[in-house]
Design a protein around this motif. Structure first.
Motif, PDB file in Angstrom:
ATOM      1  N   ASP A  32       0.850  -1.195   0.000  1.00  0.00           N
ATOM      2  CA  ASP A  32       0.000   0.000   0.000  1.00  0.00           C
ATOM      3  C   ASP A  32       0.885   1.243   0.000  1.00  0.00           C
ATOM      4  N   GLU A  33       0.956   1.934  -1.116  1.00  0.00           N
ATOM      5  CA  GLU A  33       1.772   3.145  -1.267  1.00  0.00           C
ATOM      6  C   GLU A  33       3.210   2.920  -0.781  1.00  0.00           C
ATOM      7  N   PRO A  34       3.893   1.892  -1.285  1.00  0.00           N
ATOM      8  CA  PRO A  34       5.216   1.558  -0.745  1.00  0.00           C
ATOM      9  C   PRO A  34       6.292   2.591  -1.038  1.00  0.00           C
ATOM     10  N   THR A  35       6.047   3.492  -1.990  1.00  0.00           N
ATOM     11  CA  THR A  35       7.044   4.524  -2.305  1.00  0.00           C
ATOM     12  C   THR A  35       6.536   5.924  -1.975  1.00  0.00           C
ATOM     13  N   GLY A  36       5.427   5.986  -1.241  1.00  0.00           N
ATOM     14  CA  GLY A  36       4.799   7.277  -0.962  1.00  0.00           C
ATOM     15  C   GLY A  36       5.667   8.250  -0.210  1.00  0.00           C
ATOM     16  N   ASN A  37       6.584   7.740   0.626  1.00  0.00           N
ATOM     17  CA  ASN A  37       7.444   8.615   1.424  1.00  0.00           C
ATOM     18  C   ASN A  37       8.859   8.732   0.859  1.00  0.00           C
ATOM     19  N   LEU A  38       9.062   8.239  -0.360  1.00  0.00           N
ATOM     20  CA  LEU A  38      10.416   8.139  -0.890  1.00  0.00           C
ATOM     21  C   LEU A  38      10.648   9.083  -2.063  1.00  0.00           C
ATOM     22  N   ASP A  39      11.915   9.420  -2.284  1.00  0.00           N
ATOM     23  CA  ASP A  39      12.259  10.236  -3.445  1.00  0.00           C
ATOM     24  C   ASP A  39      12.298   9.365  -4.699  1.00  0.00           C
ATOM     25  N   ASP A  40      12.499   9.995  -5.854  1.00  0.00           N
ATOM     26  CA  ASP A  40      12.423   9.270  -7.121  1.00  0.00           C
ATOM     27  C   ASP A  40      13.426   8.124  -7.202  1.00  0.00           C
ATOM     28  N   LYS A  41      14.646   8.374  -6.743  1.00  0.00           N
ATOM     29  CA  LYS A  41      15.689   7.348  -6.829  1.00  0.00           C
ATOM     30  C   LYS A  41      15.327   6.127  -5.996  1.00  0.00           C
ATOM     31  N   ASN A  42      14.903   6.363  -4.753  1.00  0.00           N
ATOM     32  CA  ASN A  42      14.513   5.244  -3.899  1.00  0.00           C
ATOM     33  C   ASN A  42      13.266   4.548  -4.412  1.00  0.00           C
ATOM     34  N   SER A  43      12.346   5.313  -4.981  1.00  0.00           N
ATOM     35  CA  SER A  43      11.134   4.719  -5.541  1.00  0.00           C
ATOM     36  C   SER A  43      11.477   3.749  -6.671  1.00  0.00           C
ATOM     37  N   GLU A  44      12.393   4.163  -7.532  1.00  0.00           N
ATOM     38  CA  GLU A  44      12.834   3.300  -8.635  1.00  0.00           C
ATOM     39  C   GLU A  44      13.463   2.019  -8.091  1.00  0.00           C
TER      40      GLU A  44
END
Length: 222
Positions: A162-174
């Protein structure tokens, strides 16, 4: 091939009689990543909680490999693992202890659990210098990787996030998405992600949109 199927799922909030989900059906396959997008309040998270076994649908059914899921406790314990935006790590347990926890619940030998936890943490790019730290000492991206490692520790066939990259920047999201994709393609997991990030969602093999209580397929690789 492992398969999760949801059929004609309805959900209504008891206090308001507001219909959230209407006849939602979908099939999620082993070795694929599926994403679900939609506006706030569209029912994405509600559907994910139903898929996770934490919320019971008012109507419809969930089937795993052709068999209806009736024992939700067993389903949550042995088949599906859930990863949240807030990580849900135990704050007073070390990184290593967090990942060992599901294995110790299953009565796995402590030394075996420790070795497996180290292996899982390494597989999601957590360096051993972090193993004895408390979660508060980690960055957001590191916490999410630990949460993924803990989910893998239960050897679940289905991973829902559930929204696993919601708190992360683009690099970490990737990087986090790359881990999910590898888990699907290399380890045969069924991965289902709810996200507001439409660019990330487009990377998935199957992309769905929740709208007006219905689940609409936007992208299909097969």
């Amino acid at each position: 091939m492992n398969k999760l199927e949801i059929s004609n799922i309805d959900y209504v909030y008891n206090k308001s009689d507001k219909i959230i989900l209407r006849g939602v059906s979908a099939i999620f396959l082993e070795g694929t990543v599926s994403s679900i997008v939609g506006e706030s309040g569209a029912g994405k998270s509600t559907l994910l909680y139903i898929i996770s076994g934490f919320t019971k649908a008012k109507a419809g059914k969930i089937s795993y490999n052709g068999k209806e899921v009736e024992d939700l406790r067993n389903y949550r314990r042995n088949i599906v693992s859930t990863i949240s935006q807030s990580y849900m790590l135990f704050p007073t347990r070390t990184v290593l202890e967090n990942v060992m926890y599901p294995m110790l619940l299953d009565k796995i030998d402590k030394n075996e659990a420790k070795d497996k936890a180290k292996e899982l943490l390494t597989s999601v790019a957590i360096d051993d210098i972090h193993f004895d730290k408390l979660p508060e000492k980690l960055s957001g991206g590191e916490k999410q990787r630990v949460a993924i490692a803990r989910a893998l520790a239960s050897n679940s066939k289905i991973i829902v996030a559930d929204e696993p990259t919601g708190n992360l920047d683009d690099k970490n999201s990737e990087e986090i998405y790359s881990i999910f994709d590898r888990l699907a393609k290399k380890e045969g997991k069924i991965v289902i992600i709810v996200s507001h990030d439409k660019d990330l969602a487009k990377k998935a093999d199957y992309q769905y949109e929740m709208k007006d209580g219905k689940l609409h397929l936007l992208k299909n690789i097969r």
